[in-house]
Design an enzyme around this catalytic site. Structure first.
Site, PDB file in Angstrom:
ATOM      1  N   ARG A 123       0.818  -1.233   0.000  1.00 24.62           N
ATOM      2  CA  ARG A 123       0.000   0.000   0.000  1.00 24.62           C
ATOM      3  C   ARG A 123       0.844   1.272   0.000  1.00 24.62           C
ATOM      4  O   ARG A 123       0.409   2.321   0.445  1.00 24.62           O
ATOM      5  CB  ARG A 123      -0.971   0.036   1.178  1.00 24.62           C
ATOM      6  CG  ARG A 123      -1.972  -1.091   1.162  1.00 24.62           C
ATOM      7  CD  ARG A 123      -3.206  -0.748   1.980  1.00 24.62           C
ATOM      8  NE  ARG A 123      -4.123  -1.862   1.957  1.00 24.62           N
ATOM      9  CZ  ARG A 123      -4.098  -2.849   2.851  1.00 24.62           C
ATOM     10  NH1 ARG A 123      -3.220  -2.841   3.812  1.00 24.62           N
ATOM     11  NH2 ARG A 123      -4.964  -3.823   2.769  1.00 24.62           N
ATOM     12  N   GLU A 187       8.472  18.656 -25.351  1.00 25.83           N
ATOM     13  CA  GLU A 187       7.759  18.951 -24.095  1.00 25.83           C
ATOM     14  C   GLU A 187       8.230  20.292 -23.520  1.00 25.83           C
ATOM     15  O   GLU A 187       7.447  21.050 -22.943  1.00 25.83           O
ATOM     16  CB  GLU A 187       7.967  17.834 -23.062  1.00 25.83           C
ATOM     17  CG  GLU A 187       7.330  16.490 -23.425  1.00 25.83           C
ATOM     18  CD  GLU A 187       5.807  16.455 -23.301  1.00 25.83           C
ATOM     19  OE1 GLU A 187       5.182  17.455 -22.896  1.00 25.83           O
ATOM     20  OE2 GLU A 187       5.222  15.390 -23.640  1.00 25.83           O
ATOM     21  N   GLU A 246      -5.442  16.768 -11.402  1.00 23.11           N
ATOM     22  CA  GLU A 246      -6.011  17.151 -12.699  1.00 23.11           C
ATOM     23  C   GLU A 246      -7.535  17.316 -12.685  1.00 23.11           C
ATOM     24  O   GLU A 246      -8.245  16.729 -13.489  1.00 23.11           O
ATOM     25  CB  GLU A 246      -5.577  16.156 -13.790  1.00 23.11           C
ATOM     26  CG  GLU A 246      -5.637  16.791 -15.176  1.00 23.11           C
ATOM     27  CD  GLU A 246      -4.940  15.976 -16.255  1.00 23.11           C
ATOM     28  OE1 GLU A 246      -3.850  15.447 -15.997  1.00 23.11           O
ATOM     29  OE2 GLU A 246      -5.503  15.907 -17.345  1.00 23.11           O
ATOM     30  N   ARG A 250      -4.325  21.412 -14.342  1.00 23.36           N
ATOM     31  CA  ARG A 250      -3.241  20.504 -14.778  1.00 23.36           C
ATOM     32  C   ARG A 250      -3.418  20.052 -16.230  1.00 23.36           C
ATOM     33  O   ARG A 250      -2.452  19.676 -16.894  1.00 23.36           O
ATOM     34  CB  ARG A 250      -3.138  19.301 -13.829  1.00 23.36           C
ATOM     35  CG  ARG A 250      -1.936  18.442 -14.137  1.00 23.36           C
ATOM     36  CD  ARG A 250      -1.607  17.447 -13.042  1.00 23.36           C
ATOM     37  NE  ARG A 250      -0.466  16.640 -13.441  1.00 23.36           N
ATOM     38  CZ  ARG A 250       0.270  15.916 -12.618  1.00 23.36           C
ATOM     39  NH1 ARG A 250      -0.005  15.887 -11.343  1.00 23.36           N
ATOM     40  NH2 ARG A 250       1.288  15.207 -13.062  1.00 23.36           N
ATOM     41  N   ASN A 254      -1.284  19.207 -21.072  1.00 21.77           N
ATOM     42  CA  ASN A 254      -1.562  18.390 -22.247  1.00 21.77           C
ATOM     43  C   ASN A 254      -1.724  19.217 -23.517  1.00 21.77           C
ATOM     44  O   ASN A 254      -2.279  18.738 -24.503  1.00 21.77           O
ATOM     45  CB  ASN A 254      -2.797  17.525 -22.009  1.00 21.77           C
ATOM     46  CG  ASN A 254      -2.443  16.346 -21.135  1.00 21.77           C
ATOM     47  OD1 ASN A 254      -1.448  15.671 -21.372  1.00 21.77           O
ATOM     48  ND2 ASN A 254      -3.221  16.135 -20.099  1.00 21.77           N
ATOM     49  N   HIS A 257      -1.320  17.579 -26.868  1.00 23.01           N
ATOM     50  CA  HIS A 257      -1.376  16.130 -26.662  1.00 23.01           C
ATOM     51  C   HIS A 257      -2.631  15.464 -27.224  1.00 23.01           C
ATOM     52  O   HIS A 257      -2.651  14.247 -27.389  1.00 23.01           O
ATOM     53  CB  HIS A 257      -1.233  15.792 -25.174  1.00 23.01           C
ATOM     54  CG  HIS A 257       0.184  15.934 -24.674  1.00 23.01           C
ATOM     55  ND1 HIS A 257       0.889  17.116 -24.764  1.00 23.01           N
ATOM     56  CD2 HIS A 257       1.029  15.041 -24.104  1.00 23.01           C
ATOM     57  CE1 HIS A 257       2.103  16.937 -24.244  1.00 23.01           C
ATOM     58  NE2 HIS A 257       2.213  15.694 -23.839  1.00 23.01           N
ATOM     59  N   HIS A 261      -1.713  12.126 -28.996  1.00 16.87           N
ATOM     60  CA  HIS A 261      -2.153  10.793 -28.557  1.00 16.87           C
ATOM     61  C   HIS A 261      -2.841  10.035 -29.685  1.00 16.87           C
ATOM     62  O   HIS A 261      -2.699   8.815 -29.797  1.00 16.87           O
ATOM     63  CB  HIS A 261      -3.085  10.916 -27.339  1.00 16.87           C
ATOM     64  CG  HIS A 261      -2.347  11.304 -26.086  1.00 16.87           C
ATOM     65  ND1 HIS A 261      -2.941  11.961 -25.033  1.00 16.87           N
ATOM     66  CD2 HIS A 261      -1.054  11.140 -25.722  1.00 16.87           C
ATOM     67  CE1 HIS A 261      -2.042  12.181 -24.080  1.00 16.87           C
ATOM     68  NE2 HIS A 261      -0.892  11.689 -24.481  1.00 16.87           N
ATOM     69  N   HIS A 274       7.097   9.820 -28.424  1.00 20.68           N
ATOM     70  CA  HIS A 274       6.047  10.665 -27.848  1.00 20.68           C
ATOM     71  C   HIS A 274       6.299  12.139 -28.227  1.00 20.68           C
ATOM     72  O   HIS A 274       5.386  12.859 -28.640  1.00 20.68           O
ATOM     73  CB  HIS A 274       6.042  10.481 -26.335  1.00 20.68           C
ATOM     74  CG  HIS A 274       5.035  11.324 -25.626  1.00 20.68           C
ATOM     75  ND1 HIS A 274       3.673  11.204 -25.835  1.00 20.68           N
ATOM     76  CD2 HIS A 274       5.182  12.327 -24.715  1.00 20.68           C
ATOM     77  CE1 HIS A 274       3.035  12.073 -25.073  1.00 20.68           C
ATOM     78  NE2 HIS A 274       3.932  12.778 -24.393  1.00 20.68           N
TER      79      HIS A 274
END
Ligand code: NAD
Ligand code: GLY
Length: 370
Positions: A123, A187, A246, A250, A254, A257, A261, A274
């Site tokens: 955990r 990026e 997010e 946030r 992206n 993106h 994607h 990427h």
């Protein structure tokens, strides 16, 4: 040395440092010791990074920790449940306890999968990030998104799990293939286009920094690269501080993106890195922004010139129908109520989220990227 702190809303008193400098692998034992009470470490890396950097890391740990290593295969295709299970099994075999820690030494693939293992084993045990790619140093090692892929899509299972420390040794970039440097640069350029919306209290003017320092950046000049990585980490940390999980802001990380994607999915994650897909996605996002009259032609030209300056102009293969790319956008995690979400440029270094972009504008843009 640059030191940046990430404070997360869920754990405001537990900020963690990102350390950026050369020669850091040699000092990582002490740095890790300053961030965790762990006595035993499990180092996870891949077969490529092992040969280059594992010895150096081990040398710095030898007198400080008990440790063991797990070497995974290299590649995005190994960011899966089977590798995750290997990490869990190794941790059980070496009797890693709850107060111990798991260390990721590698790029974003190793960071993401190891982080998920650290989040789930017993955990949650302490997690240490030692990113060795430019992309990992400016993006994936910061902010706590950890994940594995499923055969039906990327990063479909994961968690938000922050590391105890991020140790970014810029010397490791010297062995990175040029293609991987360019992936990181995509990026980085993204941050230049979203800087003001990040709400950082410093005006870095990253866009200008990238324009005037392109030679030093391409040559990996240490001081310039260290400053560049630090600016990107400052911006990402600032966004994560405001919206760790997010719920809103946030999502601006992206930018570029949505299209990226869908290109990655339609090419089975095999043709482009990427960053290459993100470079096309940034161009597409700027084209839509221009078509929607959100930005001036001048700003559009500035953006395209910057991508050109860093040799980040790629084309979607002709044989992929625009309609397929459009349909692939609906399998993105960010789709809400069947609306495709686009982050678009609205003025210099500012972006906004839109979910009402007309299909014909998206299709026209995708065709123009071929
Ligand atoms: P990667 O981890 O596959 O590394 C790229 C290649 O470089 C690999 O072959 C790797 O072995 C090699 N390599 C790593 N360090 C090296 C070095 N110093 N010298 C020589 N070779 C080296 O790819 P990446 O671009 O670092 O990361 C991509 C992954 O990151 C994707 O899985 C993506 O989903 C994920 N990602 C996550 C986040 C996040 O917030 N968690 C953000 C962006 C991307
Ligand atoms: N790379 C996007 C994020 O961390 O949110």
């Amino acid at each position: 040395m640059s030191k940046i702190f990430v404070k997360t809303p869920q754990q405001p008193k537990k900020e963690y440092p990102i350390i950026i400098d050369k020669n850091l692998l040699q000092k990582s034992g002490e740095l890790i010791q300053s961030s965790t009470k762990a006595k035993k470490l499990l180092i996870v890396t891949n077969s490529t990074v092992e040969k280059l950097y594992l010895n150096k890391l081990e040398d710095s740990l030898k007198n400080l920790f008990e440790y063991d290593c797990l070497i995974l295969e290299d590649g995005e295709e190994y960011k899966n449940i089977s590798s995750l299970e290997k990490i869990w099994t190794k941790a059980i075999d070496i009797k890693l306890e709850r107060k111990d820690a798991i260390v990721a030494l590698g790029g974003g693939v190793i960071g993401d999968i190891t982080g998920f293992a650290a989040a789930s084993y017993l955990r949650g045990v302490d997690f240490i990030q030692i990113p060795t790619t430019l992309l990992a140093q400016v993006d994936s090692s910061v902010g706590g998104k950890v994940a594995i892929n499923h055969q039906n899509g990327k990063n479909l299972m994961g968690a938000f799990y922050q590391p105890k420390i991020v140790i970014a040794d810029t010397d490791t970039l010297n062995t990175l293939p040029e293609r991987e440097i360019k992936t990181g640069l995509s990026e980085i350029i993204k941050y230049a286009f979203i800087e003001k919306t990040c709400n950082h209290n410093t005006n870095f003017d990253l866009l200008n920094f990238l324009q005037i320092n392109s030679e030093n950046i391409k040559n990996l000049n240490h001081q310039t690269i260290q400053k560049l990585i630090a600016i990107c980490c400052e911006l990402k940390a600032c966004v994560v501080n405001q919206d760790e999980t997010e719920k809103g802001l946030r999502a601006i990380l992206n930018f570029g993106h949505t299209i990226a994607h869908s290109i990655e999915k339609c090419t089975n994650y095999t043709i482009f890195t990427h960053g290459e897909a993100v470079a096309m996605g940034l161009k597409g996002a700027f084209e839509i922004s221009l078509k929607k009259h959100l930005i001036s032609q001048d700003y559009f030209d500035t953006a395209i010139n910057l991508l050109n300056e860093y040799n980040l102009m790629y084309k979607i293969p002709q044989n992929i129908p625009a309609e397929d790319l459009y349909n692939a956008m609906f399998s993105d995690k960010k789709v809400e109520n069947k609306h495709i979400r686009f982050i678009l440029a609205t003025s210099k270094a500012e972006v906004k989220m839109f979910d009402d972009i007309e299909k014909n504008i998206i299709l026209e843009t995708l065709k123009s990227l071929k």
